[in-house]
Design a protein around this motif. Structure first.
Motif, PDB file in Angstrom:
ATOM      1  N   GLN A  70       0.822  -1.207   0.000  1.00  0.00           N
ATOM      2  CA  GLN A  70       0.000   0.000   0.000  1.00  0.00           C
ATOM      3  C   GLN A  70       0.859   1.260   0.000  1.00  0.00           C
ATOM      4  O   GLN A  70       0.597   2.189  -0.740  1.00  0.00           O
ATOM      5  N   ASP A  71       1.872   1.297   0.854  1.00  0.00           N
ATOM      6  CA  ASP A  71       2.713   2.488   0.976  1.00  0.00           C
ATOM      7  C   ASP A  71       4.176   2.076   1.073  1.00  0.00           C
ATOM      8  O   ASP A  71       4.516   1.169   1.829  1.00  0.00           O
ATOM      9  N   LEU A  72       5.001   2.747   0.327  1.00  0.00           N
ATOM     10  CA  LEU A  72       6.455   2.665   0.482  1.00  0.00           C
ATOM     11  C   LEU A  72       6.964   4.098   0.464  1.00  0.00           C
ATOM     12  O   LEU A  72       6.802   4.807  -0.536  1.00  0.00           O
ATOM     13  N   ILE A  73       7.529   4.520   1.576  1.00  0.00           N
ATOM     14  CA  ILE A  73       7.982   5.907   1.713  1.00  0.00           C
ATOM     15  C   ILE A  73       9.373   5.926   2.327  1.00  0.00           C
ATOM     16  O   ILE A  73       9.627   5.223   3.302  1.00  0.00           O
ATOM     17  N   VAL A  74      10.238   6.746   1.774  1.00  0.00           N
ATOM     18  CA  VAL A  74      11.535   7.038   2.369  1.00  0.00           C
ATOM     19  C   VAL A  74      11.677   8.554   2.365  1.00  0.00           C
ATOM     20  O   VAL A  74      11.365   9.213   1.355  1.00  0.00           O
ATOM     21  N   THR A 105       1.475   1.993  -8.660  1.00  0.00           N
ATOM     22  CA  THR A 105       2.420   3.098  -8.566  1.00  0.00           C
ATOM     23  C   THR A 105       2.324   3.964  -9.817  1.00  0.00           C
ATOM     24  O   THR A 105       1.666   3.591 -10.791  1.00  0.00           O
ATOM     25  N   ASP A 106       2.984   5.094  -9.788  1.00  0.00           N
ATOM     26  CA  ASP A 106       2.997   5.948 -10.968  1.00  0.00           C
ATOM     27  C   ASP A 106       3.864   5.295 -12.047  1.00  0.00           C
ATOM     28  O   ASP A 106       4.656   4.406 -11.775  1.00  0.00           O
ATOM     29  N   GLU A 107       3.704   5.767 -13.270  1.00  0.00           N
ATOM     30  CA  GLU A 107       4.363   5.131 -14.409  1.00  0.00           C
ATOM     31  C   GLU A 107       5.681   5.779 -14.816  1.00  0.00           C
ATOM     32  O   GLU A 107       6.117   5.613 -15.943  1.00  0.00           O
ATOM     33  N   SER A 108       6.335   6.453 -13.898  1.00  0.00           N
ATOM     34  CA  SER A 108       7.617   7.053 -14.258  1.00  0.00           C
ATOM     35  C   SER A 108       8.657   5.951 -14.446  1.00  0.00           C
ATOM     36  O   SER A 108       8.610   4.906 -13.792  1.00  0.00           O
ATOM     37  N   PHE A 114      12.717   0.919 -10.417  1.00  0.00           N
ATOM     38  CA  PHE A 114      12.944   0.512  -9.031  1.00  0.00           C
ATOM     39  C   PHE A 114      12.222  -0.799  -8.739  1.00  0.00           C
ATOM     40  O   PHE A 114      12.822  -1.757  -8.237  1.00  0.00           O
ATOM     41  N   TYR A 115      10.936  -0.862  -9.054  1.00  0.00           N
ATOM     42  CA  TYR A 115      10.174  -2.071  -8.745  1.00  0.00           C
ATOM     43  C   TYR A 115      10.598  -3.250  -9.618  1.00  0.00           C
ATOM     44  O   TYR A 115      10.631  -4.386  -9.142  1.00  0.00           O
ATOM     45  N   ARG A 116      10.956  -2.994 -10.853  1.00  0.00           N
ATOM     46  CA  ARG A 116      11.470  -4.078 -11.704  1.00  0.00           C
ATOM     47  C   ARG A 116      12.756  -4.662 -11.121  1.00  0.00           C
ATOM     48  O   ARG A 116      12.988  -5.869 -11.193  1.00  0.00           O
ATOM     49  N   SER A 117      13.579  -3.818 -10.533  1.00  0.00           N
ATOM     50  CA  SER A 117      14.838  -4.296  -9.945  1.00  0.00           C
ATOM     51  C   SER A 117      14.588  -5.245  -8.775  1.00  0.00           C
ATOM     52  O   SER A 117      15.464  -6.025  -8.403  1.00  0.00           O
ATOM     53  N   LEU A 118      13.379  -5.192  -8.216  1.00  0.00           N
ATOM     54  CA  LEU A 118      13.004  -6.080  -7.115  1.00  0.00           C
ATOM     55  C   LEU A 118      12.233  -7.309  -7.594  1.00  0.00           C
ATOM     56  O   LEU A 118      11.797  -8.119  -6.787  1.00  0.00           O
TER      57      LEU A 118
END
Length: 140
Positions: A70-74, A105-108, A114-118
């Motif tokens: 739901q949320d990932l924040i740094v 997530t947004d499509e930037s 970032f998410y693909r790297s995971l």
């Protein structure tokens, strides 16, 4: 050194600054909703630098068939230091037996990269599409 912990409960006062720092006004303008959301989360992981909470990942779902990030924040001043990756890797390790872990997530390119790297893939990779229903009156 950053320490990642899985929390059984998190108070609004502990994490509201994270949501404010990244401008997530849907939560900051409705702190009572965020407080309730925190208390109903499947899991919350915090990243701490000393005593300061500098990041968070919040999961919802049943923990078996479906987990939703739901949320990932740094905090902006701590971004690009591996904290978001560390939070996600811990959450994914703890729920490795879940059938699926999803997120929106947004499509930037930066965010998708970032998410693909995971190991995340777009829904279209599975001949699926994402859909959402939102009470548009609540968006105003």
């Amino acid at each position: 050194m950053i320490k990642i912990t899985k929390e059984t409960s998190v108070s609004l006062d502990d994490v509201l600054h994270l949501y404010q720092a990244v401008g997530w006004t849907n939560y900051t303008n409705q702190p009572q909703m965020l407080s309730r959301a925190l208390s109903h989360s499947l899991a919350i992981y915090l990243a701490r630098y000393g005593e300061e909470i500098v990041g968070l990942v919040r999961l919802i779902g049943d923990g078996f068939s479906s987990v939703f990030v739901q949320d990932l924040i740094v905090l902006p001043s701590y971004q690009r230091q591996g904290i978001g990756s560390a939070l996600m890797k811990q959450a994914l390790a703890d729920y490795k037996d879940a059938y699926q872990v999803q997120l929106a997530t947004d499509e930037s390119e930066k965010t998708l990269g970032f998410y693909r790297s995971l190991g995340f893939e777009t829904l279209s990779s599975f001949q699926c599409t994402g859909m959402i229903w939102v009470d548009r009156k609540k968006l105003q």
